[in-house]
Each structure stands twice: as structure tokens, then as C-alpha cells.
Design an enzyme around this catalytic site. Structure first.
Site, PDB file in Angstrom:
ATOM      1  NE  ARG A  27      -2.520  55.365   2.445  1.00 40.07           N
ATOM      2  CZ  ARG A  27      -2.330  56.042   3.373  1.00 40.07           C
ATOM      3  NH1 ARG A  27      -2.783  57.257   4.008  1.00 40.07           N
ATOM      4  NH2 ARG A  27      -1.264  55.594   4.117  1.00 40.07           N
ATOM      5  CB  SER A  89       5.169  54.420  -2.815  1.00 38.03           C
ATOM      6  OG  SER A  89       4.173  54.075  -2.641  1.00 38.03           O
ATOM      7  CE  LYS A 118       2.348  58.879   1.485  1.00 35.63           C
ATOM      8  NZ  LYS A 118       2.603  57.233   1.049  1.00 35.63           N
TER       9      LYS A 118
END
Length: 186
Positions: A27, A89, A118
């Protein structure tokens, strides 16, 4: 999919795999494809499922096992057409249903708890929201968001097939130990 380690570099990925991670997801949010490919080359040889985050082109160039796309990311059809494992997601039952209908092989559900990675996401869904998603879909659900060795087992007990971690990826052994003996409720 018990432990899904989300990493930025090979050293963290290697520690996570040595500790028991079964999936490594590279990521590098917003990085150009060439940078993702360069960072991903050493990960391709690890003895785990290798997923690239948000970049179908990089996943294809790296011959990754799959790609994980956020709700606003495009490329699901292209990924499926290329034979990539597709993760999508979701932060609600409705989004999880939609992800399954779009062909997701697994759903990343969360954030379960508040987490710095997040901060711009929806509010935490909690264990109850995670359990509702797990009951609704037939594909594996991987819990993400605020997960560590103190609460990973709660996610498995709620029905998740596994947990995804970013900050705790380097401490994979403790996470695996915390989930030892637990199987998804489904």
C-alpha cells in the site's frame, strides 16, 4: 487470509511473513505506478498471497495474485478480466453486498475501530457492524481498522475470515498467537 499485513516496504513484509502473515498487501497511497512496481518487486517472491493496493496496472506488472480497491477506485472489471483476485472495501452491509455483486473475492470491512490510517473514512463500524457484514455476504470478510493483538480475536469471533493490519504488521507473531485456535464463525 487469517492475517493480512498491509505494508510499504520489503523489510516490514518479511517480518510480517516470518511472524505468520498469510497475505501481504503493498500500500503506497497515491504513488505513481512505477514506484509501486519498484517497491513490489522484492515482495513477489514471498511465500504468501501478494496483493497490490489501488493500482491494477502495478498488480499486473508485478504479476501479483490480486488487487484491493477502495470504494471509489476504478478497475474492478479490468482486474477480474485479467484473473486477479479482487478485494473491495466496504463499511456497511449495503456496500458489502455491492462489492460481492461486483465480483469481490473478499471484502475489507471497516474501519472496525478508529485508526490513524482511516481518519478520512466513515465512522468505525464496531464489532456489531463487522458481524452484520459477515452474516450478509458469502465471500470472506477481512476486518480492518484499529486492529491489534488485543482485539483481533474479537473480529474472528464476529465472523471475519481474517484481519488486516498496518501499524501492527511488524508484530504479526503476537496477532497470530492472539487468533490461534479461532476459526471464522461461518
Amino acid at each position: 487470509m487469517k492475517l493480512h499485513a498491509i505494508v510499504r516496504d520489503a523489510a516490514t513484509a518479511e517480518r510480517a511473513v516470518a511472524g505468520g502473515a498469510t497475505v501481504v498487501q503493498l500500500r503506497l497511497k497515491g504513488a505513481p505506478t512505477a514506484e509501486v512496481v519498484a517497491a513490489g518487486r522484492p515482495l513477489r517472491g514471498l511465500p504468501v498471497t501478494f496483493i497490490v493496493n489501488d493500482d491494477v496496472d502495478a498488480a499486473l506488472a508485478l504479476r501479483a495474485d490480486g488487487v484491493h480497491l477502495g470504494r471509489s477506485e476504478e478497475g474492478a472489471e479490468r482486474a477480474l478480466g485479467a484473473g486477479l483476485l479482487l478485494g473491495l472495501s466496504a463499511s456497511s452491509v449495503e456496500e458489502a453486498r455491492d462489492a460481492e455483486e461486483r465480483g469481490a473475492a473478499y471484502i475489507g470491512a471497516g474501519p472496525v475501530w478508529a485508526t490513524p490510517s482511516k481518519e478520512d473514512a466513515d465512522p468505525p463500524i464496531g464489532v456489531e457492524g463487522l458481524a452484520a457484514i459477515c452474516r450478509t455476504v458469502t465471500v470472506p470478510v477481512v476486518a480492518i481498522g484499529g486492529i491489534d493483538a488485543t482485539n483481533a480475536a474479537d473480529c474472528i469471533r464476529a465472523g471475519a475470515a481474517g484481519v488486516a493490519v498496518i501499524r501492527a504488521a511488524a508484530d504479526a507473531r503476537a496477532l497470530v498467537e492472539a487468533m490461534k485456535g479461532l476459526d471464522a464463525a461461518r
